[in-house]
Design an enzyme around this catalytic site. Structure first.
Site, PDB file in Angstrom:
ATOM      1  N   HIS A  73       0.838  -1.204   0.000  1.00  0.00           N
ATOM      2  CA  HIS A  73       0.000   0.000   0.000  1.00  0.00           C
ATOM      3  C   HIS A  73       0.875   1.257   0.000  1.00  0.00           C
ATOM      4  O   HIS A  73       1.641   1.481   0.928  1.00  0.00           O
ATOM      5  CB  HIS A  73      -0.918   0.007   1.225  1.00  0.00           C
ATOM      6  CG  HIS A  73      -2.091  -0.914   1.080  1.00  0.00           C
ATOM      7  ND1 HIS A  73      -3.202  -0.824   1.860  1.00  0.00           N
ATOM      8  CD2 HIS A  73      -2.322  -1.925   0.215  1.00  0.00           C
ATOM      9  CE1 HIS A  73      -4.071  -1.756   1.493  1.00  0.00           C
ATOM     10  NE2 HIS A  73      -3.553  -2.443   0.506  1.00  0.00           N
ATOM     11  N   TYR A 201      -9.160   5.405   7.560  1.00  0.00           N
ATOM     12  CA  TYR A 201      -9.329   5.728   8.986  1.00  0.00           C
ATOM     13  C   TYR A 201     -10.333   6.881   9.040  1.00  0.00           C
ATOM     14  O   TYR A 201     -10.061   7.956   8.501  1.00  0.00           O
ATOM     15  CB  TYR A 201      -8.019   6.202   9.610  1.00  0.00           C
ATOM     16  CG  TYR A 201      -6.938   5.144   9.730  1.00  0.00           C
ATOM     17  CD1 TYR A 201      -6.104   4.822   8.658  1.00  0.00           C
ATOM     18  CD2 TYR A 201      -6.719   4.476  10.939  1.00  0.00           C
ATOM     19  CE1 TYR A 201      -5.097   3.869   8.781  1.00  0.00           C
ATOM     20  CE2 TYR A 201      -5.717   3.527  11.070  1.00  0.00           C
ATOM     21  CZ  TYR A 201      -4.908   3.220   9.987  1.00  0.00           C
ATOM     22  OH  TYR A 201      -3.913   2.280  10.118  1.00  0.00           O
ATOM     23  N   PRO A 293      -4.186   0.505  18.756  1.00  0.00           N
ATOM     24  CA  PRO A 293      -3.971  -0.033  17.409  1.00  0.00           C
ATOM     25  C   PRO A 293      -4.036   0.994  16.269  1.00  0.00           C
ATOM     26  O   PRO A 293      -3.698   0.660  15.135  1.00  0.00           O
ATOM     27  CB  PRO A 293      -5.088  -1.066  17.250  1.00  0.00           C
ATOM     28  CG  PRO A 293      -6.139  -0.640  18.209  1.00  0.00           C
ATOM     29  CD  PRO A 293      -5.444   0.026  19.350  1.00  0.00           C
ATOM     30  N   LYS A 297       1.098  -0.131  15.090  1.00  0.00           N
ATOM     31  CA  LYS A 297       2.530  -0.173  15.431  1.00  0.00           C
ATOM     32  C   LYS A 297       2.929  -1.372  16.298  1.00  0.00           C
ATOM     33  O   LYS A 297       4.117  -1.654  16.465  1.00  0.00           O
ATOM     34  CB  LYS A 297       2.939   1.120  16.157  1.00  0.00           C
ATOM     35  CG  LYS A 297       2.930   2.336  15.267  1.00  0.00           C
ATOM     36  CD  LYS A 297       4.031   2.255  14.228  1.00  0.00           C
ATOM     37  CE  LYS A 297       3.877   3.271  13.143  1.00  0.00           C
ATOM     38  NZ  LYS A 297       4.294   2.797  11.825  1.00  0.00           N
ATOM     39  N   TYR A 384       3.944   6.801   9.861  1.00  0.00           N
ATOM     40  CA  TYR A 384       3.129   5.637   9.488  1.00  0.00           C
ATOM     41  C   TYR A 384       3.973   4.538   8.851  1.00  0.00           C
ATOM     42  O   TYR A 384       3.798   3.365   9.161  1.00  0.00           O
ATOM     43  CB  TYR A 384       2.005   6.080   8.537  1.00  0.00           C
ATOM     44  CG  TYR A 384       0.920   5.040   8.394  1.00  0.00           C
ATOM     45  CD1 TYR A 384      -0.140   4.966   9.307  1.00  0.00           C
ATOM     46  CD2 TYR A 384       0.949   4.104   7.359  1.00  0.00           C
ATOM     47  CE1 TYR A 384      -1.130   4.004   9.186  1.00  0.00           C
ATOM     48  CE2 TYR A 384      -0.042   3.134   7.225  1.00  0.00           C
ATOM     49  CZ  TYR A 384      -1.083   3.098   8.153  1.00  0.00           C
ATOM     50  OH  TYR A 384      -2.056   2.133   8.035  1.00  0.00           O
TER      51      TYR A 384
HETATM   52  C1  PHB Z   1      -5.961  -4.368  10.831  1.00  0.00           C
HETATM   53  O1  PHB Z   1      -5.966  -4.658   9.627  1.00  0.00           O
HETATM   54  O2  PHB Z   1      -6.351  -5.186  11.684  1.00  0.00           O
HETATM   55  C2  PHB Z   1      -5.478  -3.042  11.246  1.00  0.00           C
HETATM   56  C3  PHB Z   1      -4.994  -2.157  10.303  1.00  0.00           C
HETATM   57  C4  PHB Z   1      -4.557  -0.909  10.676  1.00  0.00           C
HETATM   58  C5  PHB Z   1      -4.610  -0.531  11.996  1.00  0.00           C
HETATM   59  C6  PHB Z   1      -5.079  -1.421  12.954  1.00  0.00           C
HETATM   60  C7  PHB Z   1      -5.522  -2.670  12.580  1.00  0.00           C
HETATM   61  O3  PHB Z   1      -4.205   0.710  12.350  1.00  0.00           O
END
Ligand code: PHB
Ligand code: APR
Length: 393
Positions: A73, A201, A293, A297, A384
């Protein structure tokens, strides 16, 4: 008494990766795990790997399936005020992230350890770590009804947040830093194509939502929820409705619904313990630090600790020098605190904290500022994709 060079407590990604890298450098270890192999391999966790973590997994000899199945990505989207804004990771950092589930990382590592004749003990109970303050650390545990004692040079505490290693250190020898957030994440996994090609997000007045994925046919979604929320109150239909309400319209329209194959609620926490070394015992990964989460990280920080620790142990066994071991805590913590800062910031900007209208306006202003400032986007992108491992003092 049985003997090994490094006794590793916990067969999560930290313990397995450390054991594998030590094995490739001729250092013997035994991994002692409380759960069964099936349980460990079935846990669903996050799924975004920094390039530094990918490089380390390749070095550990478990890159093949990762490189063929991962999704690369180059960016991700921020949703807010019914719009979607892309953060271009490639443009700002020259780098990208890999989407590949932690569940798959764990399976790959487990297979590699088993193929390499690794000593893994599952379903060990009453694990106790002793003598790490002196020259003769030992691990005691019960397995198949018998008491075992394992003598070692070093103990690696890879046993997660609820493990026994950190709890075996006198409280006066360490300092803990913690922030508990007043909400959790309700997550589902479903065999449906993802709503978007990249992660989204989303900040919404009803609460945060995240669109993630595991493959072109498997999606992972989350919605922020109350800490006392019960799973029974969330049939799939309610989850899908709530998710769509919290996404920008263009993303919501593309959500494909289907039966969930996993559903769970996780609390959010920031936690760091200092130092990470106690005599001959080293804490690694979630045993020493937790991040919320947002930003994914957790596994990446664990991999970074393993990288520093295995190099230090290799140096110690090759040359007798403890120089790198002595700097373990300091080197890890410097980078950990920056990831803690980023995860805390990203959590703070994206979630609904209370019904305080002022705070929500401030969040929207911060996101609006971000969309207008390339330096703010570059800073977000840099964090990130993952900060460098060693920065000059
Ligand atoms: C996930 O795919 O479970 C996931 C992806 C990004 C995040 C947290 C969890 O920031
Ligand atoms: N004795 C032996 N094993 C234990 C004990 C104990 N007393 N307590 C816990 N364990 C085991 C757990 O069952 C688990 O398998 O230690 C392992 C710890 O694994 P993780 O919690 O996955 O921690 P870690 O390997 O550091 O991985 C960090 O996992 O939690 C995620 O988001 C986090 O991605 C990050 C990664």
């Amino acid at each position: 008494m049985a003997r090994t060079q490094v006794a590793i407590i916990g067969a999560g990604p930290s313990g397995l990766l450390l054991s594998q890298l030590l094995h490739l450098h001729g250092i013997d270890s035994v991994v002692i795990e409380r759960q069964s192999r099936d349980y460990v391999e079935g846990r669903i966790r996050a799924g975004v790997l920094e390039q530094g973590s990918v490089d380390l997994l390749i070095k550990a000899g478990v890159g093949e399936r990762l490189l063929s199945e991962r999704l690369v990505h180059d960016g991700f989207a921020l949703g807010f005020a019914d719009r979607s804004f892309r953060i271009d990771l490639r443009r700002f950092t020259g780098d990208a992230v890999s989407v590949y589930g932690q569940t798959e990382v764990t399976k790959d590592l487990m297979d590699a350890r088993v193929a390499g004749g690794g000593k893994l003990i599952f379903e060990a109970t009453d694990v106790a770590v002793e003598g790490f303050d002196g020259e003769r650390p030992t691990v005691r545990y019960l397995h198949e009804g018998r008491l075992h004692e394992l003598a070692c040079d070093f103990i690696a505490g890879c046993d997660g947040y609820h493990g026994v290693c950190r709890r075996s250190v006198p409280a006066t020898a360490m300092q803990a830093f913690e922030r508990v957030y007043p909400f959790g994440w309700l997550g589902i996994l479903a065999d449906v194509p993802p709503a978007a090609h990249e992660l989204v997000y989303s900040n919404h007045a009803r609460g945060f939502a995240l669109c993630s994925m595991r493959s072109a046919t498997r999606s992972r979604y989350y919605v922020q929820c109350a800490l006392d929320e019960q799973l029974e109150a969330w049939p799939d239909s309610r989850f899908w409705d709530e998710l769509r309400l919290r996404l920008p319209a263009e993303v919501a329209q593309s959500v494909v619904t289907g039966p969930s194959i996993e559903k769970s609620i996780a609390p959010l926490r920031s936690f760091v313990v200092e130092p990470m070394r106690f005599g001959q015992m080293f804490l690694v990964g979630d045993a020493a630090h937790i991040v919320p989460p947002t930003g994914a990280k957790g596994l990446n920080l664990a991999a970074a600790d393993v990288r520093i620790l295995y190099q230090a142990l290799v140096e110690r066994y090759r040359t007798g020098s403890t120089g790198l071991l002595d700097r373990y805590s300091e080197r890890c913590l410097r980078r950990i605190w920056k990831a803690e800062r980023f995860s805390w910031w990203f959590t703070s900007v994206m979630h609904k904290f209370d019904d305080d209208a002022f705070s929500h306006r401030i969040q929207l202003a911060e996101l609006d500022y971000l969309t207008g400032s390339e330096s703010a986007q570059a800073s977000l992108a840099e964090n990130y994709v993952g900060l460098p491992f060693d920065t000059p003092p």
